[in-house]
Design a protein around this motif. Structure first.
Motif, mmCIF file in Angstrom:
data_model
loop_
_atom_site.group_PDB
_atom_site.id
_atom_site.type_symbol
_atom_site.label_atom_id
_atom_site.label_comp_id
_atom_site.label_asym_id
_atom_site.label_seq_id
_atom_site.Cartn_x
_atom_site.Cartn_y
_atom_site.Cartn_z
ATOM 1 N N THR A 8 -79.155 -50.864 -64.843
ATOM 2 C CA THR A 8 -79.329 -52.301 -64.690
ATOM 3 C C THR A 8 -80.521 -52.773 -65.520
ATOM 4 O O THR A 8 -81.592 -52.161 -65.455
ATOM 5 C CB THR A 8 -79.582 -52.630 -63.208
ATOM 6 O OG1 THR A 8 -78.507 -52.116 -62.421
ATOM 7 C CG2 THR A 8 -79.717 -54.129 -63.001
ATOM 8 N N PRO A 9 -80.384 -53.847 -66.295
ATOM 9 C CA PRO A 9 -81.546 -54.360 -67.025
ATOM 10 C C PRO A 9 -82.669 -54.741 -66.066
ATOM 11 O O PRO A 9 -82.428 -55.327 -65.006
ATOM 12 C CB PRO A 9 -80.987 -55.591 -67.748
ATOM 13 C CG PRO A 9 -79.519 -55.340 -67.857
ATOM 14 C CD PRO A 9 -79.158 -54.589 -66.602
ATOM 15 N N GLY A 11 -84.952 -57.000 -66.263
ATOM 16 C CA GLY A 11 -85.088 -58.435 -66.050
ATOM 17 C C GLY A 11 -84.138 -58.950 -64.989
ATOM 18 O O GLY A 11 -84.504 -59.780 -64.143
ATOM 19 N N GLU A 12 -82.920 -58.461 -65.019
ATOM 20 C CA GLU A 12 -81.918 -58.882 -64.036
ATOM 21 C C GLU A 12 -82.308 -58.443 -62.629
ATOM 22 O O GLU A 12 -82.263 -59.234 -61.676
ATOM 23 C CB GLU A 12 -80.563 -58.303 -64.428
ATOM 24 C CG GLU A 12 -79.433 -58.617 -63.459
ATOM 25 C CD GLU A 12 -78.127 -57.973 -63.880
ATOM 26 O OE1 GLU A 12 -77.308 -57.664 -62.981
ATOM 27 O OE2 GLU A 12 -77.927 -57.752 -65.098
ATOM 28 N N TYR A 13 -82.704 -57.184 -62.500
ATOM 29 C CA TYR A 13 -83.061 -56.658 -61.181
ATOM 30 C C TYR A 13 -84.247 -57.414 -60.582
ATOM 31 O O TYR A 13 -84.201 -57.868 -59.429
ATOM 32 C CB TYR A 13 -83.386 -55.170 -61.274
ATOM 33 C CG TYR A 13 -83.878 -54.603 -59.969
ATOM 34 C CD1 TYR A 13 -82.987 -54.168 -59.000
ATOM 35 C CD2 TYR A 13 -85.253 -54.532 -59.694
ATOM 36 C CE1 TYR A 13 -83.441 -53.667 -57.784
ATOM 37 C CE2 TYR A 13 -85.710 -54.042 -58.489
ATOM 38 C CZ TYR A 13 -84.804 -53.610 -57.536
ATOM 39 O OH TYR A 13 -85.267 -53.135 -56.330
ATOM 40 N N GLU A 15 -85.641 -60.303 -61.440
ATOM 41 C CA GLU A 15 -85.429 -61.732 -61.229
ATOM 42 C C GLU A 15 -84.689 -61.958 -59.912
ATOM 43 O O GLU A 15 -85.028 -62.864 -59.142
ATOM 44 C CB GLU A 15 -84.656 -62.330 -62.401
ATOM 45 C CG GLU A 15 -84.613 -63.844 -62.413
ATOM 46 C CD GLU A 15 -85.980 -64.501 -62.497
ATOM 47 O OE1 GLU A 15 -86.111 -65.634 -61.996
ATOM 48 O OE2 GLU A 15 -86.921 -63.882 -63.039
ATOM 49 N N ASP A 16 -83.700 -61.122 -59.637
ATOM 50 C CA ASP A 16 -83.005 -61.207 -58.347
ATOM 51 C C ASP A 16 -83.960 -60.886 -57.200
ATOM 52 O O ASP A 16 -83.923 -61.526 -56.139
ATOM 53 C CB ASP A 16 -81.825 -60.239 -58.320
ATOM 54 C CG ASP A 16 -80.682 -60.681 -59.217
ATOM 55 O OD1 ASP A 16 -80.682 -61.846 -59.659
ATOM 56 O OD2 ASP A 16 -79.784 -59.848 -59.479
ATOM 57 N N SER A 72 -90.145 -60.873 -64.825
ATOM 58 C CA SER A 72 -89.520 -61.938 -64.042
ATOM 59 C C SER A 72 -90.161 -63.291 -64.328
ATOM 60 O O SER A 72 -91.352 -63.492 -64.072
ATOM 61 C CB SER A 72 -89.638 -61.630 -62.544
ATOM 62 O OG SER A 72 -89.307 -62.763 -61.765
ATOM 63 N N ASP A 98 -90.014 -57.803 -71.188
ATOM 64 C CA ASP A 98 -89.320 -56.627 -70.683
ATOM 65 C C ASP A 98 -89.956 -55.449 -71.408
ATOM 66 O O ASP A 98 -89.711 -55.239 -72.598
ATOM 67 C CB ASP A 98 -87.818 -56.714 -70.981
ATOM 68 C CG ASP A 98 -87.053 -55.510 -70.446
ATOM 69 O OD1 ASP A 98 -87.690 -54.487 -70.135
ATOM 70 O OD2 ASP A 98 -85.815 -55.590 -70.359
#
Length: 215
Positions: A8-9, A11-13, A15-16, A72, A98
């Motif tokens: 999983t990137p 940034g995605e993790y 940010e969530d 994030s 990142d």
């Protein structure tokens, strides 16, 4: 801290992670930062993985000019707002990176990173990032690396899928620095925290602190 490039990137993790709640952290600076850097003369600092900005704000209040970095955008926005309320917004530069893909430019009198960990399926080349962090320390400056040395007692083995290196392993990652660095701290420190159900618990942190000689 995994070097996995198919996960999983980050940034995605993250940010969530931050977007799922109004705030995550206490707003207090990390204990190790206060203990290990309180006597340093203020200069320029790089805070890697700054989260909602408590460490950066603590440093700025003591005269440091801080570059605060996180993946994030939500965390950075909260940090900037907290800094504004604390009256130190002009002393902190908030940057989104990142660290698996880019690293802030420049050199700094203090480079600090606390708990630079991610779940095993999240992209985080921790070893490379720590070497980049060391390279960003100015002559006479300090590198401070603090990490969890064990999971909290309320987590099960199944919950915890992050490998947590010892301070000695961090030194190995940095190439066992010799004459080009002065080793200030390499060890463990225990601290008391409150768990999610209000229970007291003891956590152990691994700490590595190095100073690059001025000459």
């Amino acid at each position: 801290m995994s070097g996995n490039t198919n996960g999983t990137p980050a940034g995605e993790y993250w940010e969530d992670f931050y977007g799922a709640r109004d705030h995550v952290w206490s707003g207090r600076p990390n204990v190790a930062l206060v203990r290990e850097t309180d006597g340093l003369p203020p200069g320029t600092a790089l805070d890697l993985g700054c989260g909602e900005g408590a460490d950066a704000i603590w440093l700025a209040r003591r005269g440091w000019r801080v570059t605060a970095v996180d993946v994030s955008g939500t965390a950075l926005e909260r940090g900037a707002e907290h800094a504004r309320r604390a009256g130190v917004a002009d002393r902190i530069d908030w940057r989104r990176h990142d660290l698996a893909e880019s690293f802030p430019t420049g050199s700094f009198d203090l480079v600090s990173t606390h708990f630079l960990h991610s779940p095993g399926d999240v992209e985080l080349p921790r070893e490379r990032i720590l070497r980049d962090a060391a390279a960003a320390v100015s002559p006479g400056g300090v590198l401070l690396v603090v990490g969890h040395f064990g999971p909290p007692p309320w987590e099960t083995d199944h919950d915890h899928d992050v490998r947590l290196p010892s301070p000695e392993e961090v030194l190995e990652t940095l190439g066992r620095p010799g004459r080009e660095w002065e080793l200030l701290v390499c060890g463990e420190h225990r601290r008391t925290v409150t768990g999610p159900d209000g229970q007291p618990a003891e956590l152990t942190d691994g700490i590595v602190e190095l100073r690059r000689p001025a000459g």
